[in-house]
Design a protein around this motif. Structure first.
Motif, mmCIF file in Angstrom:
data_model
loop_
_atom_site.group_PDB
_atom_site.id
_atom_site.type_symbol
_atom_site.label_atom_id
_atom_site.label_comp_id
_atom_site.label_asym_id
_atom_site.label_seq_id
_atom_site.Cartn_x
_atom_site.Cartn_y
_atom_site.Cartn_z
ATOM 1 N N TYR A 78 26.809 13.189 29.505
ATOM 2 C CA TYR A 78 27.600 13.913 28.514
ATOM 3 C C TYR A 78 27.586 15.417 28.780
ATOM 4 C CZ TYR A 78 27.365 9.670 25.626
ATOM 5 O OH TYR A 78 27.467 8.383 25.157
ATOM 6 N N LYS A 137 32.145 15.960 24.114
ATOM 7 C CA LYS A 137 32.833 14.826 24.746
ATOM 8 C C LYS A 137 34.167 15.375 25.245
ATOM 9 C CE LYS A 137 32.450 10.417 25.689
ATOM 10 N NZ LYS A 137 32.624 9.289 24.768
ATOM 11 N N ALA A 197 26.567 17.907 23.478
ATOM 12 C CA ALA A 197 26.346 16.614 22.821
ATOM 13 C C ALA A 197 24.909 16.465 22.357
ATOM 14 C CB ALA A 197 26.714 15.474 23.771
ATOM 15 N N PHE A 211 27.997 16.009 34.185
ATOM 16 C CA PHE A 211 28.721 14.900 33.554
ATOM 17 C C PHE A 211 29.988 14.547 34.331
ATOM 18 C CE2 PHE A 211 30.392 18.801 31.745
ATOM 19 C CZ PHE A 211 31.753 18.591 31.652
#
Length: 421
Positions: free
Chosen positions: A68, A170, A72, A217
């Protein structure tokens, strides 16, 4: 007053029922009768990450690669405020509070009819999607995105900050930023605020020693296989269902998800990332052409935002049930600013939510066993994503055709401060 009480009563009931399901559905059964664990990621993944960090171990996103974006970790840490034993209830309380904030901004002090309809739609979508609507990190980003879009007219810089923060939790809210940069003349304020917020986050991560992992990520996503719920995996699920040799479902213990393999999957995996990039670029170009034909932000932005979000879902080799929550923000802004013109996409989204709840958690074992009935349900759901995407793209393409009226011209540069009745 009665109407407002009704809204908030429904809000409490929906979230209480979802919390009850999340806390009371332990995940059970064998094979096709197995039930998914709604809070599995929260209790079995998020909490161990934070416990590991607080006990002096590796910190995800700082001292090691993470799936992520780094922001997050903030809601995951917040849910630890009452200790590890109450982590799951604290998570649900956090999501409920965030949704309540978004719901309050949507209703405002004197909600228009359109805002009332959007509020009822949000509650219906959440109820139909089921426990997954509140049991993943995506649930944190949704109300932030909703608030950002509703504040865009008066406070574009605030909207830019909120969308940047959500994107660093996200990635999907980047689609909303892209839609604003294409369609709104407030794009400069949004871009500046987003860049400044991202720079601040990057600087903080660098100070904490995690600079080398800031974009980890990205590589974590590009290296993934075909997740079973993704549209591109659907043909392979049918091969598994037909027991074609070499086709099977497996659990990736590194990514912690179920994936599918079969003939040619390696080639498909390699093609999906560039295909996703091309689909995003093509959708953005369609929006740019609509702007050049005179499309107003009021006419263009909701459908362009919806199209870009759907591209991120439909052309993604990763597919999880919580991805359906990404539809909430663009549909709400569409209902608020375009009213009945957004009735069809709003209705299709409700159907997609219902099918998704069938898939997860209640009948998830059937999907993992590739039973024909459940693969059929998934196929219909995924086909519905492309139907909705086709509607959104057609609406974007035609957005410049009806912009010659004085009313359209007056709304061409910015979103209206309040939604029309």
């Amino acid at each position: 007053m009665i109407g407002r009480i009704g809204f908030w009563t429904a809000f409490v009931v929906v979230h209480a029922v979802l919390a009850w399901i999340c806390l009371g559905l332990p995940g059970s059964g064998i094979g096709e009768y197995a039930i998914g664990l709604p809070l599995g990621d929260v209790s079995l993944v998020y909490r161990p990450w934070i416990e590991q960090a607080l006990s002096g171990g590796p910190v995800v996103g700082i001292t090691q690669e993470w799936v992520y974006p780094i922001a997050a970790i903030l809601p995951m840490i917040a849910a630890m405020g009452f200790g590890p034993d109450l982590y799951a209830p604290a998570w649900l309380a956090l999501i409920t509070l965030l949704n309540a904030a978004g719901f309050a901004v949507l209703l405002g002090t004197r909600p228009s009819r359109r805002r009332e309809i959007a509020a009822w739609w949000w509650l219906a979508f959440t109820a139909l999607l089921g426990p997954i609507a509140v049991a993943r990190i995506d649930a944190v980003t949704v109300p932030i995105a909703v608030v950002a879009l509703l504040l865009m007219a008066r406070h574009p810089s605030v909207a830019g900050v909120l969308l940047a923060v959500a994107t660093w939790m996200k990635v999907w809210p980047a689609a909303l930023i892209a839609a604003l940069l294409v369609s709104s003349r407030s794009r400069g304020a949004v871009l500046l605020a987003g860049v400044a917020t991202s720079a601040a986050i990057g600087l903080l991560v660098g100070v904490l020693g995690g600079g080398e992992h800031l974009f980890g990520f990205v590589s974590a996503q590009t290296g993934r296989g075909l997740q079973i719920e993704s549209p591109v995996a659907t043909p392979y699920l049918w091969l598994v269902s037909a027991q074609v040799p070499g086709s099977y479902i497996y659990y990736d213990r590194e990514i912690l998800t179920f994936q599918v393999t079969g003939p040619g999957t390696e080639a498909v995996i390699g093609l999906m990332t560039p295909l996703l990039a091309l689909a995003v670029a093509g959708t953005v170009l369609t929006g740019v052409l609509a702007v050049k034909r005179g499309a107003s932000v009021l006419r263009l932005f909701p459908s362009l935002a919806l199209a870009l979000v759907l591209v991120l879902i439909a052309f993604n080799k990763v597919g999880s049930p919580q991805f359906q929550t990404w539809l909430i923000a663009p549909v709400i802004v569409g209902l608020v600013y375009r009213g009945r013109a957004f009735a069809w996409p709003a209705g299709i989204a409700l159907a997609l939510a219902s099918l998704t709840q069938l898939l997860y958690p209640y009948l998830y074992g059937g999907l993992l066993s590739a039973t024909p009935a459940m693969v059929c349900v998934l196929s219909v759901r995924n086909a519905g994503l492309f139907v909705l995407l086709a509607w959104a793209l057609a609406d974007v393409f035609g957005a410049g055709a009806d912009q010659s009226s004085p009313r359209a011209a007056s709304s061409r540069s910015t979103l209206p401060v309040s939604s029309p009745e």
